[in-house]
Design a protein around this motif. Structure first.
Motif, PDB file in Angstrom:
ATOM      1  N   ILE A 110       0.837  -1.199   0.000  1.00  0.00           N
ATOM      2  CA  ILE A 110       0.000   0.000   0.000  1.00  0.00           C
ATOM      3  C   ILE A 110       0.874   1.252   0.000  1.00  0.00           C
ATOM      4  O   ILE A 110       0.664   2.172  -0.797  1.00  0.00           O
ATOM      5  CB  ILE A 110      -0.951  -0.014   1.213  1.00  0.00           C
ATOM      6  N   LEU A 111       1.868   1.296   0.881  1.00  0.00           N
ATOM      7  CA  LEU A 111       2.726   2.477   0.978  1.00  0.00           C
ATOM      8  C   LEU A 111       3.538   2.692  -0.297  1.00  0.00           C
ATOM      9  O   LEU A 111       3.818   3.832  -0.673  1.00  0.00           O
ATOM     10  CB  LEU A 111       3.656   2.362   2.189  1.00  0.00           C
ATOM     11  N   ALA A 112       3.917   1.622  -0.973  1.00  0.00           N
ATOM     12  CA  ALA A 112       4.736   1.745  -2.181  1.00  0.00           C
ATOM     13  C   ALA A 112       3.916   2.014  -3.436  1.00  0.00           C
ATOM     14  O   ALA A 112       4.408   2.680  -4.361  1.00  0.00           O
ATOM     15  CB  ALA A 112       5.557   0.465  -2.372  1.00  0.00           C
ATOM     16  N   LYS A 171      -2.794   7.692  -4.763  1.00  0.00           N
ATOM     17  CA  LYS A 171      -3.367   8.799  -3.994  1.00  0.00           C
ATOM     18  C   LYS A 171      -2.504   9.112  -2.775  1.00  0.00           C
ATOM     19  O   LYS A 171      -2.267  10.267  -2.458  1.00  0.00           O
ATOM     20  CB  LYS A 171      -4.794   8.470  -3.564  1.00  0.00           C
ATOM     21  N   LEU A 172      -1.992   8.076  -2.121  1.00  0.00           N
ATOM     22  CA  LEU A 172      -1.129   8.280  -0.962  1.00  0.00           C
ATOM     23  C   LEU A 172       0.143   9.023  -1.393  1.00  0.00           C
ATOM     24  O   LEU A 172       0.571   9.966  -0.729  1.00  0.00           O
ATOM     25  CB  LEU A 172      -0.780   6.934  -0.318  1.00  0.00           C
ATOM     26  N   LYS A 173       0.717   8.624  -2.515  1.00  0.00           N
ATOM     27  CA  LYS A 173       1.910   9.315  -3.025  1.00  0.00           C
ATOM     28  C   LYS A 173       1.608  10.772  -3.347  1.00  0.00           C
ATOM     29  O   LYS A 173       2.418  11.660  -3.079  1.00  0.00           O
ATOM     30  CB  LYS A 173       2.443   8.613  -4.268  1.00  0.00           C
ATOM     31  N   LYS A 174       0.434  11.009  -3.927  1.00  0.00           N
ATOM     32  CA  LYS A 174       0.050  12.380  -4.275  1.00  0.00           C
ATOM     33  C   LYS A 174      -0.160  13.217  -3.011  1.00  0.00           C
ATOM     34  O   LYS A 174       0.263  14.370  -2.941  1.00  0.00           O
ATOM     35  CB  LYS A 174      -1.231  12.368  -5.103  1.00  0.00           C
ATOM     36  N   GLU A 200       6.536  10.314  -1.907  1.00  0.00           N
ATOM     37  CA  GLU A 200       7.100   8.955  -1.919  1.00  0.00           C
ATOM     38  C   GLU A 200       7.532   8.566  -0.504  1.00  0.00           C
ATOM     39  O   GLU A 200       8.327   9.262   0.122  1.00  0.00           O
ATOM     40  CB  GLU A 200       8.303   8.916  -2.860  1.00  0.00           C
ATOM     41  N   VAL A 201       7.015   7.454  -0.010  1.00  0.00           N
ATOM     42  CA  VAL A 201       7.343   6.987   1.339  1.00  0.00           C
ATOM     43  C   VAL A 201       8.728   6.350   1.312  1.00  0.00           C
ATOM     44  O   VAL A 201       8.976   5.396   0.574  1.00  0.00           O
ATOM     45  CB  VAL A 201       6.290   5.991   1.862  1.00  0.00           C
ATOM     46  N   ILE A 239       4.923   7.690   8.651  1.00  0.00           N
ATOM     47  CA  ILE A 239       5.628   7.565   7.378  1.00  0.00           C
ATOM     48  C   ILE A 239       6.628   8.707   7.246  1.00  0.00           C
ATOM     49  O   ILE A 239       6.395   9.814   7.704  1.00  0.00           O
ATOM     50  CB  ILE A 239       4.663   7.539   6.174  1.00  0.00           C
ATOM     51  N   GLN A 240       7.742   8.402   6.645  1.00  0.00           N
ATOM     52  CA  GLN A 240       8.776   9.399   6.382  1.00  0.00           C
ATOM     53  C   GLN A 240       8.898   9.556   4.872  1.00  0.00           C
ATOM     54  O   GLN A 240       9.127   8.580   4.161  1.00  0.00           O
ATOM     55  CB  GLN A 240      10.117   8.961   6.972  1.00  0.00           C
TER      56      GLN A 240
END
Length: 82
Positions: free
Chosen positions: A13-15, A19-22, A26-27, A54-55
């Motif tokens: 999910i993190l990679a 939408k999360l990236k936007k 980038e995690v 997350i960083q």
């Protein structure tokens, strides 16, 4: 709750979530702060929930991730919010 299977889902999910990236960028790394299991109610099915720090390149953010799975363990859906 913190099985190898769930860790695999969290990392995917993190990679891969566009939408999360936007929203966050980038995690680069993450840390699970807390975890739990909601056993379900008439309005919300059972799921595992995680508080994850997350960083990214320029920021550190806490998100709340819910993972919904079938009884067999297959991922049905997930939701996150900050």
């Amino acid at each position: 709750m913190k099985s190898d299977e769930n860790i695999k889902y969290i990392e995917q999910i993190l990679a891969n979530d566009g939408k999360l990236k936007k929203d966050y960028g980038e995690v680069e790394s993450y840390n699970i702060v807390s975890k739990g299991r909601f056993s379900g109610s008439p309005s919300l099915p059972a799921h595992n929930h995680y508080k994850i720090r997350i960083q990214t390149k320029n920021n550190s953010q806490v998100i709340f991730l819910n993972i919904f799975k079938e009884e067999s363990g297959k991922l049905i859906k997930y939701e996150y919010e900050d």
